[in-house]
Motif scaffolding. Structure first.
Motif, short mmCIF file in Angstrom:
data_model
loop_
_atom_site.label_atom_id
_atom_site.label_comp_id
_atom_site.label_asym_id
_atom_site.label_seq_id
_atom_site.Cartn_x
_atom_site.Cartn_y
_atom_site.Cartn_z
N UNK A 74 23.28 12.85 34.75
CA UNK A 74 22.77 14.01 34.53
C UNK A 74 21.27 13.78 34.30
N UNK A 75 20.54 14.64 34.90
CA UNK A 75 19.19 14.38 34.64
C UNK A 75 18.55 16.06 34.37
N UNK A 76 17.65 16.00 33.48
CA UNK A 76 16.89 17.35 33.31
C UNK A 76 15.35 17.02 33.04
N UNK A 77 14.64 18.17 33.58
CA UNK A 77 13.21 18.23 33.50
C UNK A 77 12.65 19.51 32.79
N UNK A 78 11.36 19.47 32.36
CA UNK A 78 10.75 20.33 31.64
C UNK A 78 10.22 21.38 32.76
N UNK A 79 9.23 22.44 32.15
CA UNK A 79 8.82 23.39 33.07
C UNK A 79 8.10 23.22 34.17
N UNK A 80 8.28 24.07 35.12
CA UNK A 80 7.05 24.03 36.37
C UNK A 80 7.04 23.08 37.10
N UNK A 81 5.74 22.27 37.04
CA UNK A 81 5.57 20.96 37.82
C UNK A 81 6.31 19.73 37.59
N UNK A 82 6.86 19.66 36.11
CA UNK A 82 7.80 18.68 35.93
C UNK A 82 9.03 18.62 36.86
N UNK A 83 9.37 19.69 37.37
CA UNK A 83 10.36 19.68 38.28
C UNK A 83 10.09 18.70 39.76
N UNK A 84 8.82 18.71 40.11
CA UNK A 84 8.36 18.02 41.07
C UNK A 84 8.46 16.45 40.86
N UNK A 85 7.82 16.15 39.51
CA UNK A 85 7.86 14.97 38.96
C UNK A 85 9.59 14.33 38.78
N UNK A 86 10.36 15.22 38.46
CA UNK A 86 11.90 14.76 38.69
C UNK A 86 12.43 14.56 39.91
N UNK A 116 23.35 14.05 50.91
CA UNK A 116 23.76 15.57 50.73
C UNK A 116 23.25 16.15 49.44
N UNK A 117 22.39 17.07 49.50
CA UNK A 117 21.85 18.01 48.48
C UNK A 117 22.30 19.33 48.51
N UNK A 118 22.58 19.65 47.34
CA UNK A 118 23.16 21.23 47.31
C UNK A 118 22.61 21.73 46.18
N UNK A 119 22.06 23.17 46.19
CA UNK A 119 21.46 23.82 45.28
C UNK A 119 22.35 25.22 45.03
N UNK A 120 22.93 25.17 43.86
CA UNK A 120 23.55 26.35 43.52
C UNK A 120 22.71 27.46 42.93
N UNK A 121 22.68 28.71 43.43
CA UNK A 121 21.69 29.64 42.93
C UNK A 121 22.32 30.93 42.02
N UNK A 122 21.91 31.23 40.98
CA UNK A 122 22.35 32.16 40.18
C UNK A 122 21.24 33.49 40.33
N UNK A 123 21.80 34.60 40.11
CA UNK A 123 20.91 35.83 39.87
C UNK A 123 19.87 35.66 39.18
N UNK A 124 18.43 35.99 39.56
CA UNK A 124 17.28 36.01 38.81
C UNK A 124 16.91 34.38 38.74
N UNK A 125 17.24 33.87 39.86
CA UNK A 125 16.45 32.39 40.06
C UNK A 125 15.02 32.39 40.14
N UNK A 126 14.46 31.40 39.65
CA UNK A 126 12.90 31.10 39.63
C UNK A 126 12.57 30.63 40.79
N UNK A 127 11.72 31.33 41.35
CA UNK A 127 11.15 31.02 42.84
C UNK A 127 10.49 29.65 42.85
N UNK A 128 9.56 29.25 42.14
CA UNK A 128 8.85 28.19 42.06
C UNK A 128 9.86 26.86 41.88
N UNK A 129 10.82 26.84 41.02
CA UNK A 129 11.63 25.69 40.97
C UNK A 129 12.32 25.55 42.29
N UNK A 130 13.01 26.66 42.66
CA UNK A 130 13.65 26.53 44.07
C UNK A 130 12.90 26.05 45.01
N UNK A 131 11.72 26.55 45.09
CA UNK A 131 10.89 26.13 46.17
C UNK A 131 10.64 24.51 46.08
N UNK A 132 10.65 24.00 44.79
CA UNK A 132 10.29 22.58 44.69
C UNK A 132 11.38 21.79 45.41
#
Length: 333
Positions: free
Chosen positions: A166-178, A4-20
């Motif tokens: 707890x896991x964190x990633x850097x910007x943009x494409x690093x989200x794919x890596x994570x 089960x994977x859940x993604x909470x969204x906040x106003x002004x979410x970034x579309x790319x990372x959400x898309x990943x």
């Protein structure tokens, strides 16, 4: 088992990372024999979810879904209090984020994993989840994260950090890596590699690699070290000292080391060790070869050396890894 994977969204979410997150965990690849996930998007606050580009995303406000999630992913952007102002429980448009923070803290306490992409780390920091933990975010925002949350151990140079719950990633494409790292850790290299192949992205970049490399993309493949990297991958069982690799690349050892770091974001020795661990991981999953034979095949020589490097990269032993991923095939839900 990751289900089960859940993604909470906040106003002004970034579309790319959400898309990943949607691409890795929300896409049905059962035709390839891969697992499907119970994947859900929810609003993190009662306010409508907008993107930085102006359009809105219609999702329910149901934070209770986080209570049963195995994995919660916080994408970049959002009214994350901390990205623009001092820590507070109220976002910069008046959103009360404490209900979301409480759910994130409770998820970690019960053993779920919580991951952020890029500036999503500010949300985790504001919730108190990065206190005392190693973490990262986009290099452009790392200094601000460290200044605003001094208890967080911010590393601005890595692609992602896995600190267990707890896991964190850097910007943009690093989200794919994570995301691929999470799949690989939970369900094995074959599943992660197949997803990467479907996404047409590299199957593995180690989290310790630099966030960006100094060298721009060359005009053609022959101008890069890519052919040498392919050859190294095919010859992991050989002794591959830097001097010999430099000679094969027709460079001095110093020039080769500098060029290698510029193109890959890491050193030749570390790149080679990580590739050997990755190759060992696949053999552990897909063969019954003894560990000492696997160690020899991937170039570590002995089971003890393989164990040392496997622990560093995978945080478990080769035998424990094999028991996890050879005990039963990954089910399709």
């Amino acid at each position: 088992m990751l289900q089960t994977v859940v993604v909470p969204l906040l106003p002004r979410v970034e579309a790319f990372e959400l898309g990943v997150a949607c691409e890795v965990f929300g896409f049905d690849r059962s035709d390839d024999g891969l697992p499907t996930y119970d994947f859900t998007l929810v609003r993190g606050t009662p306010q409508p979810v907008t993107t930085r580009f102006g359009y809105t995303i219609d999702v329910p406000y149901d934070l209770d879904l986080l209570d049963s999630a195995d994995l919660i992913i916080v994408p970049a952007g959002g009214t994350t209090v901390a990205s623009t102002r001092d820590p507070s429980d109220v976002g910069d448009d008046g959103c009360d984020l404490e209900p979301l923070f409480a759910k994130l803290r409770a998820a970690v306490a019960r053993g779920a994993r919580v991951a952020s992409m890029c500036t999503g780390a500010f949300t985790l920091a504001a919730a108190g989840l990065l206190d005392g933990r190693p973490c990262t975010t986009h290099w452009k925002h790392a200094a601000r994260l460290a200044e605003m949350y001094p208890a967080a151990r911010v590393d601005p140079d890595v692609l992602y950090v896995d600190d267990g719950a707890v896991l964190t990633s850097a910007g943009t494409a690093a989200g794919i890596d994570l995301c691929l790292h999470i799949v690989r850790t939970e369900q094995g290299a074959d599943v992660a590699n197949t997803i990467a192949r479907r996404m047409v992205v590299p199957p593995h970049r180690d989290g310790g690699q630099a966030q960006y490399v100094a060298m721009p993309l060359p005009a053609c493949k022959s101008d890069t070290l890519a052919p040498l990297l392919d050859w190294m991958t095919e010859n992991l069982d050989r002794e591959l000292p830097v001097a010999a690799l430099a000679e094969k690349a027709h460079m001095s050892a110093r020039t080769f080391a500098r060029r290698f770091s510029a193109e890959t974001g890491t050193t030749p020795a570390r790149w080679l060790r990580d590739q050997r661990v990755h190759a060992a991981q696949q053999l552990l999953e897909n063969t019954d070869l003894p560990v000492d034979v696997i160690a020899d095949r991937v170039g570590f020589g002995t089971a003890a050396v393989l164990r040392q490097h496997f622990l560093r990269v995978r945080h478990t032993t080769p035998q424990a890894y094999r028991r996890t991923f050879r005990a039963a095939p990954v089910p399709v839900f």
